[in-house]
Write a protein that holds these residues in place. Sequence first.
Motif, PDB file in Angstrom:
ATOM      1  N   SER A 175       7.379  -3.113   6.826  1.00  0.00           N
ATOM      2  CA  SER A 175       7.629  -2.019   6.917  1.00  0.00           C
ATOM      3  C   SER A 175       8.776  -1.247   6.624  1.00  0.00           C
ATOM      4  O   SER A 175       9.585  -0.607   6.644  1.00  0.00           O
TER       5      SER A 175
ATOM      6  N   THR B 205       2.368  -1.346  12.831  1.00  0.00           N
ATOM      7  CA  THR B 205       1.811   0.439  11.412  1.00  0.00           C
ATOM      8  C   THR B 205       0.056  -0.331  11.970  1.00  0.00           C
ATOM      9  O   THR B 205      -0.152  -1.483  11.863  1.00  0.00           O
TER      10      THR B 205
ATOM     11  N   ASP C 282       1.814   0.641   2.018  1.00  0.00           N
ATOM     12  CA  ASP C 282       2.305  -0.710   3.147  1.00  0.00           C
ATOM     13  C   ASP C 282       1.089  -1.162   4.446  1.00  0.00           C
ATOM     14  O   ASP C 282       0.572  -0.235   5.339  1.00  0.00           O
ATOM     15  N   THR C 283       0.144  -2.255   3.764  1.00  0.00           N
ATOM     16  CA  THR C 283      -0.367  -2.630   4.728  1.00  0.00           C
ATOM     17  C   THR C 283       0.080  -3.198   6.279  1.00  0.00           C
ATOM     18  O   THR C 283       0.945  -3.846   6.451  1.00  0.00           O
TER      19      THR C 283
HETATM   20 MG    MG Z   1       3.944  -2.830   9.075  1.00  0.00          MG
END
Ligand code: MG
Length: 180
Positions: free
Chosen positions: A20, A38, A61-62
Motif C-alpha cells: 500500500s 489494507t 492493492d490486496t
Molecule cells: Mg496494504
Amino acid sequence: MSKQTSVKLVLLGEAAVGKSSLVLRFVSNDFQENKEPTIGAAFLTQRCTIGTKTIKFEIWDTAGQERFANLAPLYYRNAQAALVVYDITKPASFIKARHWVKELHEQASKNIVIALVGNKYDLLVDPETGDEIEGRRSVSVEEGQALADEEGLLFFETSAKSALNVNEVFTAIGKQIPEE
Ligand code: MG
Ligand code: GDP
C-alpha cells in the motif's frame, strides 16, 4: 492525440512488506510511517506518460493476510500486470514472493507482466554516508535477480519511504505492455 491504454495491475505479497505504501508513493507521492493495514483490497488509479503513450493504471492493492489469500485470484485473474513485493530485510517475505510468482504463472493470464520488487531499501542505508550498511539485508540482490531471471520478471529494489525506484517500476511495466 496520443494513445491511452488502461492497464489492470495487482499487488501481491506478504502483509506489511509495503504494497500500500508503494501505491501511495506512486499515486500521491506521499508516505505514512504507520500505515493502517489494507482490509480485503483497495482500488486506485494513476495516469503515467511514457514517451507518446499515456497509461492509466487501474491498481488493485490486496491485503497480505492469509485469510484474504483465497481472494487473490479475483484480482489477478484478468490483470495485465502484477507487482510481487517482498521486504529485503524479511527472508520469509521472499519465500512468499516465490510462491506468488509460481501461482501467477500457473493461474494468471499468460501475457501478464510481472515485476519482482524488494522494498524497504532505505532500511539498509547509512543516513550519513548514503551507503548501504553491510549485513543489514536478508535477501541479496543476486537472489532477487536470480528469481527474476529464472521466471522472466522485471526486478527492482525500492523504497516507498525514500521514493527510490517507485516510478521506475511502473514505467518499466508500462513499457512492456503491448499497444492496444
Ligand atoms: Mg496494504
Ligand atoms: P502492506 O501490508 O504490504 O500494504 O504494507 P504497508 O504499506 O501497510 O506498510 C507496512 C509498514 O511498513 C508501514 O508501517 C509502513 O510505513 C512501512 N513501510 C512501507 N514501505 C516502507 C519502506 O519503503 N521503508 C520503510 N522503512 N518502511 C516502509
